[in-house]
Design a protein around this motif. Structure first.
Motif, short mmCIF file in Angstrom:
data_model
loop_
_atom_site.label_atom_id
_atom_site.label_comp_id
_atom_site.label_asym_id
_atom_site.label_seq_id
_atom_site.Cartn_x
_atom_site.Cartn_y
_atom_site.Cartn_z
N GLY A 104 3.74 -7.11 38.61
CA GLY A 104 3.37 -5.70 38.61
C GLY A 104 3.61 -4.98 39.91
O GLY A 104 3.24 -3.82 40.05
N LYS B 21 7.89 -1.71 39.00
CA LYS B 21 7.90 -1.25 37.62
C LYS B 21 9.29 -1.43 37.03
O LYS B 21 10.27 -1.06 37.65
N LYS C 262 9.79 -4.28 28.29
CA LYS C 262 8.34 -4.49 28.24
C LYS C 262 7.96 -5.90 28.66
O LYS C 262 8.76 -6.83 28.56
N THR D 195 2.92 -3.86 30.66
CA THR D 195 4.01 -3.20 31.40
C THR D 195 3.50 -2.16 32.39
O THR D 195 3.99 -2.05 33.51
N ASP D 196 2.47 -1.39 31.99
CA ASP D 196 1.99 -0.32 32.86
C ASP D 196 0.72 -0.68 33.60
O ASP D 196 0.10 0.17 34.24
#
Ligand SMILES: Nc1ncnc2c1ncn2[C@@H]1O[C@H](COP(=O)(O)OP(=O)(O)OP(=O)(O)O)[C@@H](O)[C@H]1O
Ligand SMILES: [Mg+2]
Lengths: 297, 364
Positions: free
Chosen positions: B58, B61, B66, B75-76
């Motif tokens: 992480g 990005k 994904k 993913t986010d």
């Protein structure tokens, strides 16, 4: 081995001679003068030896005022300038666009002549027949009473003085701190981020310790520099600092030697020795504290 | 917990502004890391291994694609909410903190319900330290440790929160050869003991092969092959993978297929019934040679190196793409070191054919 040692000394000889002539010898001389009563340059005579000079200096109200002024300047400017410089550096290193521009802008005072800066401060603060100065205009704007910063109350003069000193020493500190901040390896921050460390904790636990050697360096040199304050006071308040009540210890020494009331090398020497002892003590304390807190280098 | 990477792509703006365009560090990476396995991410320098790892944890990005941990799309999610432990390429141990403080550092970040008492932290730190056998070094500073010890501290710090996924970025690259061997066994042991899904990045093929359950071979941001180390070694899909795996490396020759027979120069070395006619690259693993008086491949002998169990025969051939051909042969074979030539028969399953232009494998 022996031969190499000899060679080493030989290489050092020019430096030793030079330092001996122009630093060690005068230092000893000053020390000697400070114990000789009413030493006279011209006739090279004196009336006796003892602590008389120190007693005189320590009872001179001008000197006491100078000590008070100097201490105030040191205590106000060193922490403030270092703290503000740290804030600005952290800001600078966390922005990307225009960083170069800001770095240049913040560095400008460093390459600007002291007297030119003094002029700018005059425009900002000095009251003349035509204007009260830019700052007073602002004060008026907010509905305040105008203040005479240059020849008015003591606190106003001290404020301008400290403002000036901070402004002058800031660029150097920012320069060193930004480069110290940039040299902290990104992977420490990555590791901390993965572990969910908050920004404040990263700053406190990682950034600060990593740049602490630089901070201590700045504090120590800042103390020494502030104790030797003189030319900035002249730039703001003119040469008759005693009259302005803004004299510093170095200023007092100068006045005793060459000022209007000058011609007293013995008093000047005593004052210089007192300053020397003060700076030495403070620096030793600083080094002691810093060696306790920066085990990492 | 399994980790699923779905069409993961990472593009960086080109550092050299004049050249324009962008650098594709990772291109369309899809892979499912099975639960509790150790996956070796292998490739030459600059192929996007670290970038892949940074996307999994992480810190970077993905441009597209994904990432799933189990069934959850992460993913986010910021790194701290992913439950990953990372060992960085240079360890990133905080130099001003002791080993103990380094290991408890992640624990002190826990907030709210997860907050631990001082004693709990100490206990956990001790446990982690014990796992990597550094419990006697707890009060030292990182610069008072050897490279191998530092590396273990880094692992302990990554493990102390019991992460669901452990990511190691070239953790052995700073160690000397012996320590490297030792430490990789250690990593293998710790991974087995804890059953944490682990991704291990390296550019050293031997390292990857020896400890991974599965290896992923990358080149220029693209996955070349995924499989068990032995399978990838035995059955590379292209010339790059064949060349990248194996020490000593695969021997390459210019060859030609004519009517179902493989020729190296004028020697008809092997029958390859399924291959189409034409020029090919021939790769022969060092262990694919057999000493034989009437062997088909004739090479000029330059030397013999005895390695105890095996001997390594060094020879040359005008059609070889490298100066020396290295073949590993059982020491029971006697080689006449004064002879000018040696003749080899080839083991068919150790001979790999590749297309000249594309480097694709030709099966026969
Ligand atoms: N922040 C970045 N900006 C631009 N390009 C980058 C950035 N990070 C990596 N790259 C580029 O992406 C590619 C892959 O880099 P990466 O660090 O993932 O390689 P690597 O496989 O880990 O190599 P190594 O074995 O040397 O560590 C390289 O070509 C590199 O130049
Ligand atoms: Mg890397």
């Amino acid at each position: 081995m022996e031969k190499n040692k000899l060679k080493g000394w030989l290489y050092l000889l020019p430096a030793i001679l030079f330092l001996g002539c122009f630093m060690v010898y005068p230092l000893i001389d000053v020390f000697v003068y400070s114990f000789e009563e009413s030493y006279n340059f011209a006739s090279q005579t004196y009336q006796g030896t003892g602590g008389f000079n120190f007693a005189y200096v320590l009872h001179d109200t001008y000197f006491l005022q100078a000590v008070k002024n100097t201490f105030l300047m040191v205590i106000i400017t060193v922490p403030l300038s270092t703290g503000i410089a740290l804030l600005i550096s952290v800001g600078l290193s966390s922005i990307k666009p225009l960083r170069r521009l800001f770095q240049t802008v913040y560095f400008l005072p460093y390459v600007t002549n002291t007297l030119a800066v003094g002029l700018v401060f005059m425009i900002l603060f000095k009251k003349t027949e035509y204007t009260d100065g830019l700052v007073n205009l602002l004060i008026h704007w907010f509905g305040g009473e105008s203040v005479d910063f240059i020849s008015g109350p003591y606190w106003a003069k001290m404020f301008v003085m400290c403002f000036y000193i901070i402004w002058v020493v800031m660029p150097f500190k920012i320069l060193l701190l930004t480069s110290a901040l940039l040299s902290v390896d990104q992977s420490y921050y990555n590791a901390a981020k993965v572990d969910g460390t908050s920004g404040a904790r990263i700053f406190r636990k990682i950034t600060l310790p990593m740049i602490s050697p630089t901070i201590f360096y700045l504090v120590i040199t800042g103390f020494i520099g502030a104790f030797k304050e003189y030319s900035d006071a002249v730039a703001l308040f003119g040469t008759n600092l005693n009259a302005a009540g803004m004299n510093t210890i170095v200023g007092y020494v100068y006045d005793m030697l060459y000022g209007d009331s000058g011609g007293y090398p013995s008093y000047a020497s005593a004052a210089a020795i007192i300053l020397f002892v003060i700076v030495l003590t403070i620096t030793c304390i600083n080094l002691l504290i810093s060696s306790k807190h920066t085990t990492y280098n | 917990m399994k980790v699923v990477l779905q069409n993961l792509t990472k593009k960086f703006p080109n550092r050299n502004k004049k050249a324009g365009g962008e650098v594709v560090a990772v291109n369309d990476f899809s892979f499912e890391i099975p639960d509790g396995k150790l996956v070796g991410l292998l490739g030459p320098s600059g192929c996007g291994k670290s970038t892949t790892l940074f996307m999994i944890c992480g810190l970077q990005k993905p441009t597209s694609g994904k990432i799933f941990f189990g069934e959850d799309d992460v993913t986010d999610l910021p790194p701290e909410n992913r439950g990953v432990g990372v060992v960085f390429q240079n360890y990133a141990l905080y130099p001003h903190l002791t080993v103990r403080q380094n290991i408890t550092f992640p624990l002190e970040n826990l907030k709210g319900e997860d907050k631990l008492t001082k004693q709990e932290m100490q206990d956990k730190a001790y446990e982690a330290a014990k796992l990597v056998q550094i419990e006697e070094l707890m009060d030292r500073k990182p610069n008072e440790l050897s490279g191998g010890q530092q590396q273990r501290v880094a692992i302990a710090r990554a493990m102390v929160k019991m992460p669901k996924v452990l990511l190691l970025d070239e953790p052995l690259s700073n160690l000397d050869a012996r320590l490297r061997l030792q430490t990789r066994e250690e990593i293998r042991r710790i991974q087995r003991e804890t059953g944490i899904t682990t991704v291990f990045v390296t550019h050293d093929q031997e390292e990857a092969m020896s400890i991974s359950d599965v290896i992923v071979v990358m080149k220029d941001g693209e996955v070349q092959q995924i499989g068990k180390p032995q399978d990838v070694y035995d059955d590379p899909v292209n010339l790059f993978v064949a060349k990248f795996l194996g020490t000593p490396p695969v021997n390459l020759f210019d060859g030609e297929v004519k009517a179902g027979t493989l020729y190296i120069g004028d020697d008809a070395v092997l029958s390859v019934p399924g291959a189409a006619d034409g020029a090919v690259d021939v790769g022969i693993r060092p262990e694919g040679f057999l000493l034989k008086e009437d062997g088909a491949l004739c090479c000029a002998l330059t030397g013999v190196e005895v390695m105890g169990r095996d001997i390594s025969v060094v020879s040359t051939n005008p059609h070889a793409q490298s100066k020396a051909i290295r073949s590993i042969i059982n020491a029971e074979n006697k080689v006449d070191t004064d002879a000018k030539d040696v003749r080899f028969a080839l083991k068919p399953n150790k001979v790999l054919l590749f297309q000249k232009e594309t480097g694709e494998r030709i099966y026969f």
